[in-house]
Design an enzyme around this catalytic site. Structure first.
Site, short mmCIF file in Angstrom:
data_model
loop_
_atom_site.label_atom_id
_atom_site.label_comp_id
_atom_site.label_asym_id
_atom_site.label_seq_id
_atom_site.Cartn_x
_atom_site.Cartn_y
_atom_site.Cartn_z
N SER A 211 0.85 -1.18 0.00
CA SER A 211 0.00 0.00 0.00
C SER A 211 0.90 1.25 0.00
CB SER A 211 -0.95 -0.04 1.20
OG SER A 211 -1.97 0.93 1.07
N ASP A 484 -8.46 -4.89 -6.45
CA ASP A 484 -8.09 -3.76 -5.58
C ASP A 484 -8.56 -2.44 -6.20
OD1 ASP A 484 -6.89 -1.96 -3.87
OD2 ASP A 484 -4.83 -2.62 -4.25
N HIS A 512 -6.24 -6.00 -2.00
CA HIS A 512 -5.15 -5.08 -1.64
C HIS A 512 -4.07 -5.83 -0.85
CE1 HIS A 512 -3.70 -0.99 -1.31
NE2 HIS A 512 -3.66 -1.03 0.01
#
Length: 545
Positions: A211, A484, A512
């Site tokens: 991320s 995602d 994700h």
């Protein structure tokens, strides 16, 4: 300096961990098999989410990178780890500023083998660092650490957790919260560990992050290519974007792909929510259906921000469902069904004829999974702004982390998750405009945080690091999941640059950071193949460094 600490130490006589005194002398611990727990100022135990704070703020879960089921210190550890604090300058680029601060880090030497010169470095991101990333040996990168006999470090990001460059988060005190300072922190840490921890040996550091820390991994490889040999940048939204309606667009695709009926039910529900919100009688219905935390203001005083805040919190629940759908992050997603398929079951439940009630039923289901049955839905914009405008660090650090993340979005990341995409956002409606986010930036941090400012800052860092399409680093693998919602900002197939050893892989149906979690028998062939590609490239980078 000698520092007295308490530690959880393994006592061979009783076969258990016990609390024992440990002295740290010039950075070296006296004692072995100890899990240090600093008794100085730090983070208190995690607290439940306050009722007036939404579960997701600017796409970030309230508790950050940790699952809501996990503790921030020793979640599910199967090996010991140790802790330290590293002295960092407040400003790496202005020698006239001599202020320093303590950056918290964790490390694990259990996998290290004699003669190995490999170090794995997990970069901290938009929350206090969690021990699971350093002590759970079933995590993918720690499996590779075993293979290469690597020492493992995890370092907390400035302005999160215990790592506080200033005692409060006033806008003035946040001016050292920039990518340049953040990356310089990590570079300084690597250089210091080579000198002091490894006795001057030049180690081969491999960077990891998922991320936002995945973006930091990529940026480190562009800004400081000599500090490390490679990086794995998972689900990183390196293609910075201000009005990121693509998040809503990708969500629309994912819910409609699950079933056309699911998409139609969302569209009908959100349209009716908008219609009801435009009258006082309708708003009273919404208060009851969604169990709002407060009543809406009356017709004479209600503002667009009040309604947009309510819309965004309903929308935010669907964000959280999609973003981690079906991955092996924790029992919520791995075994309890948190994800798009189960949400669509509620949304297409023919026994419930009112589409608005179906939307509310989804939120009620999520509340139950999170251990928050009967939780109210935040709908008071003023309370929200007052909470996140407070510059003081709260005991758990969760509110402060949300303020830090919002500052990052306002000042250099963008990521305004709007529904400005027209037809491509059709099932959500045009409920959340870019102005809703701009107002938050101004209300929390000051009048200079206008939309033009954010655009200029985002353009600056796109140019500096190259974004996704023109990335300027080398020796990086970019895994991204097709499910995602951040996928469109990732360095994906078509943007790779094999001349620079920059590789992309798409995990079909992956959520994700799905590649980072422990492997399991039901993993898709695409996820298994992505992990193999990462492992193969990692082997190449290490053996050719």
């Amino acid at each position: 300096m000698n520092v007295f600490q308490s530690a959880l130490c393994f006592d061979k006589k009783i076969g258990k961990l016990k609390l024992s005194p440990v002295y740290v002398i010039m950075g070296l611990k006296v004692g072995a098999f100890c899990l240090l727990v600093l008794l100085v100022a730090g983070i208190a135990a995690r607290v439940p989410r306050p009722s007036h704070i939404p579960r997701h703020v600017w796409g970030r879960p309230f508790h950050g990178l940790l699952s809501p089921l996990e503790d921030a210190t020793n979640s599910q550890c199967d090996t010991t780890y140790e802790e330290g604090n590293f002295t960092q300058p407040l400003d790496h680029f202005n020698s006239s500023i001599t202020d320093t601060w303590q950056q918290y880090y964790q490390y694990n030497t259990n996998y290290a083998t004699p003669g190995s010169n490999i170090v794995f470095f997990m970069l901290g991101g938009e929350s206090p660092i969690g021990a699971k990333w350093i002590c759970r040996s079933d995590y993918a990168y720690l499996q590779w650490a075993k293979k290469y006999g690597a020492t493992v470090f995890q370092v907390e990001h400035r302005y999160f957790g215990r790592s506080r460059p200033k005692p409060t988060q006033t806008t003035e005190n946040l001016k050292w919260f920039t990518p340049e300072q953040i990356l310089a922190d990590f570079d300084a840490f690597i250089n210091a560990m080579n000198k002091d921890f490894f006795n001057g040996k030049q180690m081969k550091w491999v960077l990891f992050g998922g991320s936002y820390p995945g973006s930091l991994t990529a940026w480190m490889r562009a800004a400081y290519p000599n500090s490390s040999i490679a990086g794995i940048s998972s689900s990183s939204a390196v293609g910075l974007f201000v009005d990121y309606y693509g998040y809503a667009t990708n969500m629309q695709k994912n819910y409609k792909k699950q079933s056309a009926a699911c998409g139609s039910s969302i569209e009908a529900g959100f349209k009716k929510i908008q219609t009801l919100s435009l009258s006082e009688a309708g708003r009273k219905q919404l208060q009851t259906i969604f169990n709002t935390c407060t009543d809406f203001p009356d017709s004479d005083s209600i503002s667009p921000r009040d309604l947009q805040y309510f819309y965004s919190n309903v929308f935010g629940e669907f964000q959280g469902i999609n973003q981690y759908s079906g991955d092996n992050r924790d029992p919520l997603t791995a075994t309890w069904g948190l994800g798009v398929p189960k949400a669509c079951d509620y949304l297409t439940d023919s026994s419930v004829t009112d589409e608005v009630q179906r939307v509310a039923n989804v939120i009620n289901w999520v509340n139950g999974l999170y251990g928050e049955p009967n939780a109210c839905l935040p709908n008071n914009y003023t309370d929200y702004i007052v909470t996140y405008s407070d510059p003081k660090y709260d005991a758990s650090g969760d509110i402060a982390s949300g303020r830090s993340w919002t500052f990052q979005c306002c000042s250099y990341l963008g990521y305004f998750q709007t529904t400005d995409g027209g037809r491509d956002n059709g099932i959500w409606g045009s409920l959340i405009p870019v102005d809703f986010y701009v107002d938050q930036c101004i209300d929390m941090f000051g009048p200079e945080f206008k939309l033009d400012f954010t655009y200029a800052q985002v353009d600056k860092y796109l140019e500096k690091f190259g974004g996704a399409k023109h990335y300027k680093g080398t020796n990086v693998v970019f895994p991204n999941g097709s499910l995602d919602p951040w996928f469109s900002l990732g360095l994906i197939d078509g943007y790779q640059n094999e001349t620079n050893n920059v590789f992309a892989t798409t995990i079909d149906g992956g959520a994700h950071c799905s590649d980072m979690y422990p492997a399991r028998p039901q993993d898709s062939a695409s996820l298994t193949a992505a992990r193999k590609l990462i492992a193969d490239k990692l082997d190449y980078f290490i053996n050719n460094a």
